[in-house]
Design a protein around this motif. Structure first.
Motif, PDB file in Angstrom:
ATOM      1  N   LEU A 179       0.830  -1.213   0.000  1.00 13.55           N
ATOM      2  CA  LEU A 179       0.000   0.000   0.000  1.00 13.55           C
ATOM      3  C   LEU A 179       0.860   1.257   0.000  1.00 13.55           C
ATOM      4  O   LEU A 179       0.533   2.238  -0.668  1.00 13.55           O
ATOM      5  N   LYS A 180       1.962   1.225   0.739  1.00 14.40           N
ATOM      6  CA  LYS A 180       2.872   2.374   0.746  1.00 14.40           C
ATOM      7  C   LYS A 180       3.486   2.586  -0.631  1.00 14.40           C
ATOM      8  O   LYS A 180       3.573   3.719  -1.106  1.00 14.40           O
ATOM      9  N   GLU A 181       3.910   1.509  -1.264  1.00 13.18           N
ATOM     10  CA  GLU A 181       4.505   1.612  -2.601  1.00 13.18           C
ATOM     11  C   GLU A 181       3.515   2.168  -3.614  1.00 13.18           C
ATOM     12  O   GLU A 181       3.884   2.935  -4.501  1.00 13.18           O
ATOM     13  N   GLU A 182       2.256   1.793  -3.462  1.00 16.16           N
ATOM     14  CA  GLU A 182       1.221   2.237  -4.390  1.00 16.16           C
ATOM     15  C   GLU A 182       0.690   3.633  -4.050  1.00 16.16           C
ATOM     16  O   GLU A 182      -0.101   4.199  -4.793  1.00 16.16           O
ATOM     17  N   GLY A 183       1.100   4.158  -2.889  1.00 18.79           N
ATOM     18  CA  GLY A 183       0.631   5.477  -2.471  1.00 18.79           C
ATOM     19  C   GLY A 183      -0.768   5.479  -1.883  1.00 18.79           C
ATOM     20  O   GLY A 183      -1.431   6.513  -1.841  1.00 18.79           O
ATOM     21  N   ASN A 184      -1.220   4.316  -1.411  1.00 17.75           N
ATOM     22  CA  ASN A 184      -2.582   4.183  -0.877  1.00 17.75           C
ATOM     23  C   ASN A 184      -2.625   3.919   0.623  1.00 17.75           C
ATOM     24  O   ASN A 184      -3.697   3.689   1.177  1.00 17.75           O
ATOM     25  N   TYR A 185      -1.504   3.928   1.274  1.00 15.64           N
ATOM     26  CA  TYR A 185      -1.453   3.535   2.683  1.00 15.64           C
ATOM     27  C   TYR A 185      -2.272   4.470   3.581  1.00 15.64           C
ATOM     28  O   TYR A 185      -3.095   4.017   4.377  1.00 15.64           O
ATOM     29  N   GLU A 186      -2.051   5.779   3.452  1.00 16.88           N
ATOM     30  CA  GLU A 186      -2.731   6.731   4.332  1.00 16.88           C
ATOM     31  C   GLU A 186      -4.242   6.680   4.144  1.00 16.88           C
ATOM     32  O   GLU A 186      -4.988   6.682   5.107  1.00 16.88           O
ATOM     33  N   LYS A 187      -4.694   6.631   2.897  1.00 14.54           N
ATOM     34  CA  LYS A 187      -6.137   6.562   2.628  1.00 14.54           C
ATOM     35  C   LYS A 187      -6.724   5.267   3.183  1.00 14.54           C
ATOM     36  O   LYS A 187      -7.797   5.279   3.787  1.00 14.54           O
ATOM     37  N   SER A 188      -6.004   4.171   3.017  1.00 12.07           N
ATOM     38  CA  SER A 188      -6.478   2.884   3.543  1.00 12.07           C
ATOM     39  C   SER A 188      -6.597   2.926   5.064  1.00 12.07           C
ATOM     40  O   SER A 188      -7.554   2.407   5.633  1.00 12.07           O
ATOM     41  N   GLN A 189      -5.609   3.535   5.716  1.00 13.98           N
ATOM     42  CA  GLN A 189      -5.647   3.666   7.177  1.00 13.98           C
ATOM     43  C   GLN A 189      -6.840   4.505   7.612  1.00 13.98           C
ATOM     44  O   GLN A 189      -7.532   4.161   8.568  1.00 13.98           O
ATOM     45  N   ALA A 190      -7.076   5.629   6.934  1.00 19.30           N
ATOM     46  CA  ALA A 190      -8.190   6.514   7.277  1.00 19.30           C
ATOM     47  C   ALA A 190      -9.525   5.785   7.139  1.00 19.30           C
ATOM     48  O   ALA A 190     -10.397   5.879   8.008  1.00 19.30           O
ATOM     49  N   ILE A 191      -9.672   5.033   6.064  1.00 20.48           N
ATOM     50  CA  ILE A 191     -10.908   4.285   5.845  1.00 20.48           C
ATOM     51  C   ILE A 191     -11.082   3.217   6.914  1.00 20.48           C
ATOM     52  O   ILE A 191     -12.174   3.039   7.466  1.00 20.48           O
ATOM     53  N   ILE A 232     -14.577   2.905  13.952  1.00 17.40           N
ATOM     54  CA  ILE A 232     -15.320   3.840  14.807  1.00 17.40           C
ATOM     55  C   ILE A 232     -16.814   3.735  14.517  1.00 17.40           C
ATOM     56  O   ILE A 232     -17.631   3.701  15.454  1.00 17.40           O
ATOM     57  N   SER A 233     -17.199   3.668  13.254  1.00 16.91           N
ATOM     58  CA  SER A 233     -18.610   3.515  12.893  1.00 16.91           C
ATOM     59  C   SER A 233     -19.189   2.246  13.509  1.00 16.91           C
ATOM     60  O   SER A 233     -20.284   2.263  14.077  1.00 16.91           O
ATOM     61  N   TRP A 234     -18.447   1.163  13.387  1.00 17.91           N
ATOM     62  CA  TRP A 234     -18.907  -0.114  13.941  1.00 17.91           C
ATOM     63  C   TRP A 234     -19.041  -0.032  15.462  1.00 17.91           C
ATOM     64  O   TRP A 234     -20.040  -0.494  16.031  1.00 17.91           O
ATOM     65  N   GLN A 235     -18.040   0.563  16.128  1.00 15.91           N
ATOM     66  CA  GLN A 235     -18.095   0.684  17.588  1.00 15.91           C
ATOM     67  C   GLN A 235     -19.300   1.507  18.031  1.00 15.91           C
ATOM     68  O   GLN A 235     -19.984   1.147  18.995  1.00 15.91           O
ATOM     69  N   LEU A 236     -19.557   2.598  17.343  1.00 17.49           N
ATOM     70  CA  LEU A 236     -20.714   3.434  17.695  1.00 17.49           C
ATOM     71  C   LEU A 236     -22.017   2.669  17.496  1.00 17.49           C
ATOM     72  O   LEU A 236     -22.889   2.689  18.366  1.00 17.49           O
ATOM     73  N   ARG A 282     -24.320  10.008   8.045  1.00 13.95           N
ATOM     74  CA  ARG A 282     -22.997  10.171   7.432  1.00 13.95           C
ATOM     75  C   ARG A 282     -21.900   9.703   8.382  1.00 13.95           C
ATOM     76  O   ARG A 282     -20.936   9.067   7.975  1.00 13.95           O
ATOM     77  N   LEU A 283     -22.062  10.007   9.666  1.00 14.05           N
ATOM     78  CA  LEU A 283     -21.077   9.566  10.665  1.00 14.05           C
ATOM     79  C   LEU A 283     -21.036   8.041  10.752  1.00 14.05           C
ATOM     80  O   LEU A 283     -19.967   7.446  10.847  1.00 14.05           O
ATOM     81  N   LEU A 284     -22.193   7.412  10.711  1.00 12.56           N
ATOM     82  CA  LEU A 284     -22.262   5.958  10.855  1.00 12.56           C
ATOM     83  C   LEU A 284     -21.969   5.207   9.560  1.00 12.56           C
ATOM     84  O   LEU A 284     -21.800   3.990   9.583  1.00 12.56           O
ATOM     85  N   ASP A 285     -21.883   5.913   8.453  1.00 14.29           N
ATOM     86  CA  ASP A 285     -21.603   5.289   7.166  1.00 14.29           C
ATOM     87  C   ASP A 285     -20.113   4.909   7.103  1.00 14.29           C
ATOM     88  O   ASP A 285     -19.255   5.779   7.036  1.00 14.29           O
TER      89      ASP A 285
END
Length: 94
Positions: A15-27, A33-37, A64-67
């Motif tokens: 993911l880091k090599e592809e440049g997708n690591y940060e976005k994947s982590q955020a998602i 958090i959505s699941w916990q709520l 939107r928060l729970l999505d």
């Protein structure tokens, strides 16, 4: 094939090599958090309407928060949601 041996890069390094690591982590974080709520709301028998009332927000904003697919969320919204279910929000840089 040898058991216990990895072939190729780890998912993280890929993911880091592809440049997708940060976005994947955020998602991933937003999904957790959505699941916990949602699980906390179920355990405490809190409807979405009641949760929105406790947060002093609209039902659409709560949806939107729970999505789990919507990773855009503000910290104050997360704080309100945690407080509404009697929890605390902890963030840290590691």
């Amino acid at each position: 094939m040898v058991k216990g041996k990895n072939i190729g890069p780890t998912l993280e390094s890929f993911l880091k090599e592809e440049g997708n690591y940060e976005k994947s982590q955020a998602i991933a974080i937003k999904r957790v958090i959505s699941w916990q709520l949602q699980e906390t709301m179920k355990k405490q028998h809190i409807s979405k309407s009641e949760m929105a009332r406790r947060m002093n927000t609209s039902r659409a904003h709560l949806d939107r928060l729970l999505d789990p697919e919507n990773e855009k969320v503000q910290l104050d919204t997360l704080y309100k949601a945690a407080t509404a279910v009697g929890k605390q929000l902890h963030l840290e840089l590691v």
